[in-house]
Design a protein around this motif. Structure first.
Motif, PDB file in Angstrom:
ATOM      1  N   PRO A 115     -17.600  19.862   4.651  1.00  0.00           N
ATOM      2  CA  PRO A 115     -16.783  20.220   5.811  1.00  0.00           C
ATOM      3  C   PRO A 115     -17.354  21.386   6.614  1.00  0.00           C
ATOM      4  CG  PRO A 115     -15.648  20.731   3.752  1.00  0.00           C
ATOM      5  CD  PRO A 115     -16.818  19.898   3.395  1.00  0.00           C
ATOM      6  N   MET A 116     -18.024  22.329   5.947  1.00  0.00           N
ATOM      7  CA  MET A 116     -18.689  23.412   6.675  1.00  0.00           C
ATOM      8  C   MET A 116     -19.775  22.849   7.583  1.00  0.00           C
ATOM      9  SD  MET A 116     -17.857  26.730   5.999  1.00  0.00           S
ATOM     10  CE  MET A 116     -17.055  27.729   4.750  1.00  0.00           C
ATOM     11  N   ALA A 117     -20.548  21.900   7.052  1.00  0.00           N
ATOM     12  CA  ALA A 117     -21.609  21.280   7.850  1.00  0.00           C
ATOM     13  C   ALA A 117     -21.023  20.518   9.030  1.00  0.00           C
ATOM     14  CB  ALA A 117     -22.446  20.350   6.968  1.00  0.00           C
ATOM     15  N   GLY A 168     -26.597  29.719  -1.089  1.00  0.00           N
ATOM     16  CA  GLY A 168     -25.916  29.234  -2.290  1.00  0.00           C
ATOM     17  C   GLY A 168     -25.543  27.769  -2.154  1.00  0.00           C
ATOM     18  N   ASP A 169     -24.532  27.327  -2.913  1.00  0.00           N
ATOM     19  CA  ASP A 169     -24.210  25.898  -2.916  1.00  0.00           C
ATOM     20  C   ASP A 169     -23.720  25.418  -1.558  1.00  0.00           C
ATOM     21  OD1 ASP A 169     -20.815  25.673  -3.679  1.00  0.00           O
ATOM     22  OD2 ASP A 169     -21.852  27.571  -3.810  1.00  0.00           O
ATOM     23  N   ILE A 170     -22.935  26.241  -0.841  1.00  0.00           N
ATOM     24  CA  ILE A 170     -22.441  25.832   0.474  1.00  0.00           C
ATOM     25  C   ILE A 170     -23.583  25.812   1.482  1.00  0.00           C
ATOM     26  CG2 ILE A 170     -20.915  26.426   2.392  1.00  0.00           C
ATOM     27  CD1 ILE A 170     -18.962  27.592   0.372  1.00  0.00           C
ATOM     28  N   PHE A 222     -24.362  32.205  17.777  1.00  0.00           N
ATOM     29  CA  PHE A 222     -23.887  32.680  16.478  1.00  0.00           C
ATOM     30  C   PHE A 222     -22.658  31.878  16.047  1.00  0.00           C
ATOM     31  CE2 PHE A 222     -21.138  36.062  14.331  1.00  0.00           C
ATOM     32  CZ  PHE A 222     -21.697  35.866  13.087  1.00  0.00           C
ATOM     33  N   ILE A 223     -22.708  31.303  14.841  1.00  0.00           N
ATOM     34  CA  ILE A 223     -21.578  30.572  14.264  1.00  0.00           C
ATOM     35  C   ILE A 223     -21.180  31.263  12.977  1.00  0.00           C
ATOM     36  CG2 ILE A 223     -20.760  28.369  13.354  1.00  0.00           C
ATOM     37  CD1 ILE A 223     -22.864  26.954  15.044  1.00  0.00           C
ATOM     38  N   ASN A 224     -19.950  31.724  12.890  1.00  0.00           N
ATOM     39  CA  ASN A 224     -19.498  32.441  11.693  1.00  0.00           C
ATOM     40  C   ASN A 224     -18.439  31.640  10.952  1.00  0.00           C
ATOM     41  OD1 ASN A 224     -19.126  34.298   9.712  1.00  0.00           O
ATOM     42  ND2 ASN A 224     -18.215  35.879  11.014  1.00  0.00           N
ATOM     43  N   VAL A 225     -18.819  31.107   9.790  1.00  0.00           N
ATOM     44  CA  VAL A 225     -17.882  30.391   8.916  1.00  0.00           C
ATOM     45  C   VAL A 225     -17.814  31.051   7.545  1.00  0.00           C
ATOM     46  CG1 VAL A 225     -18.086  28.159  10.067  1.00  0.00           C
ATOM     47  CG2 VAL A 225     -19.729  28.754   8.284  1.00  0.00           C
ATOM     48  N   GLY A 226     -18.435  32.228   7.416  1.00  0.00           N
ATOM     49  CA  GLY A 226     -18.436  32.949   6.141  1.00  0.00           C
ATOM     50  C   GLY A 226     -17.248  33.878   6.043  1.00  0.00           C
ATOM     51  N   ALA A 250     -13.472  24.888   6.578  1.00  0.00           N
ATOM     52  CA  ALA A 250     -13.443  24.155   5.301  1.00  0.00           C
ATOM     53  C   ALA A 250     -12.208  24.607   4.544  1.00  0.00           C
ATOM     54  CB  ALA A 250     -14.703  24.412   4.492  1.00  0.00           C
ATOM     55  N   MET A 251     -11.140  23.885   4.722  1.00  0.00           N
ATOM     56  CA  MET A 251      -9.871  24.274   4.117  1.00  0.00           C
ATOM     57  C   MET A 251      -9.783  23.796   2.674  1.00  0.00           C
ATOM     58  SD  MET A 251      -7.367  23.464   7.362  1.00  0.00           S
ATOM     59  CE  MET A 251      -5.936  24.307   6.663  1.00  0.00           C
ATOM     60  N   SER A 252      -9.074  24.578   1.866  1.00  0.00           N
ATOM     61  CA  SER A 252      -8.836  24.183   0.475  1.00  0.00           C
ATOM     62  C   SER A 252      -7.774  23.093   0.454  1.00  0.00           C
ATOM     63  CB  SER A 252      -8.362  25.392  -0.345  1.00  0.00           C
ATOM     64  OG  SER A 252      -9.357  26.377  -0.402  1.00  0.00           O
TER      65      SER A 252
END
Length: 320
Positions: free
Chosen positions: A106-108, A153-155, A232-236, A288-290
């Motif tokens: 979902p992040m991608a 990392g994994d994400i 700039f894209i911030n999803v962290g 990327a929602m839980s």
């Protein structure tokens, strides 16, 4: 072995439902969703060896109860900074794991969706349609672009895989030290070469967690090293850069735009100057929602492996 589920009523129901489907013994489970806990909940959960739930619910419980048998905490969130801020309440030797393993896709999708929309001028075409204007725009194929990812990392690796294999993007990564090669990254840079890293990017994607090392990592004049036209894209985490630094980077044309799914203050204050900028896109922490069922499945998978081979462990000394 007592398992304390400190979560929303929806997640508690999912734990019961999925455990039943998987024939997991739930007689050892105790459930709590109130804050603060009632005296009944407190008595039931005091002897728990395992806690599962949202950090926003777990932390008050840790502060309220002196656990003597707690050995494992599993966060239903990917981020654990709230737990790290309360680590003095976590018993020594307690293992912490987080929800992970499914946020990468979902992040991608989020990042690539914004990149494609920008490169293909979707917003402009929407405006032209309202004006009944037929006006073609040139575009750059994604295979000609370089994405830089802060965090391998994994994400970050999954975002790199989908971006490179699916769309032909060149993907660079930045991490604390060089270390071994990372799959799906064309180049890896150590954090000491941040300026060089920024200078080659068309899109800068932050996926780093909130730690003392990442706090305001991009603040000040850091983004002046960016390649002209970089977005700039911030999803962290929003703590990677302060708002004034984002505005300065945009005003100085160090970056051409910002897509912000996370902010230093959430919800973003209504008086923020970022809301009204045409070169900024703000979304409410939804990249990327839980999703309840996935969260519960990941916990139960770990529970069946407990106490050995627990996945997604957190290094408390590093904060991630």
């Amino acid at each position: 072995m007592r398992v304390g589920v400190v979560s929303s009523l929806a997640n508690i129901q999912l734990v019961k439902e999925i455990s039943h489907q998987r024939k997991i013994d739930v007689s050892r489970f105790v459930y709590a969703s109130s804050d603060p806990l009632s005296s009944i909940d407190t008595d039931q959960i005091r002897d728990a060896e395992i806690l599962f739930g949202e950090p926003s619910r777990i932390v008050p419980v840790l502060k309220q109860i002196n656990f003597t048998n707690l050995k494992w905490i599993h966060s239903s969130w990917a981020g654990v900074n709230m737990l790290m801020d309360a680590k003095e309440y976590i018993p020594e030797g307690c293992t912490i794991t987080r929800t992970a393993g499914y946020f990468g896709r979902p992040m991608a999708e989020y990042c690539l969706g914004h990149i494609i929309a920008r490169e293909r001028s979707f917003t402009k075409y929407g405006e032209d349609q309202k004006k009944k204007v037929w006006n073609q725009q040139e575009y750059r194929p994604l295979s000609s672009l370089v994405m830089g990812i802060l965090g391998t990392g994994d994400i970050g690796t999954e975002v790199a895989r989908i971006s490179s294999e699916g769309f032909g993007m060149k993907v660079w990564g930045l991490r604390r030290s060089m270390g071994p090669a990372a799959p799906h990254f064309e180049k890896i840079f150590p954090s000491t070469e941040l300026s060089t890293f920024l200078g080659g990017l068309d899109y800068l994607v932050n996926i780093l967690p909130a730690t003392s090392d990442t706090f305001h990592l991009l603040s000040g004049s850091v983004l002046s090293s960016c390649k002209p036209g970089c977005v700039f894209i911030n999803v962290g985490r929003g703590t990677i850069i302060d708002e004034d630094s984002i505005i300065k980077a945009l005003d100085e044309k160090w970056i051409a735009g910002a897509v912000l799914d996370v902010m230093e203050k959430e919800p973003q204050p209504t008086e923020s100057k970022l809301w009204e900028r045409s070169d900024v896109t703000i979304t409410p922490h939804v990249a990327a929602m839980s999703l309840g069922r996935d969260v519960v499945e990941i916990f139960l998978n770990n529970l069946e492996a407990y106490p050995n081979d627990l996945k997604y462990r957190i290094d408390i000394s590093k904060g991630y």
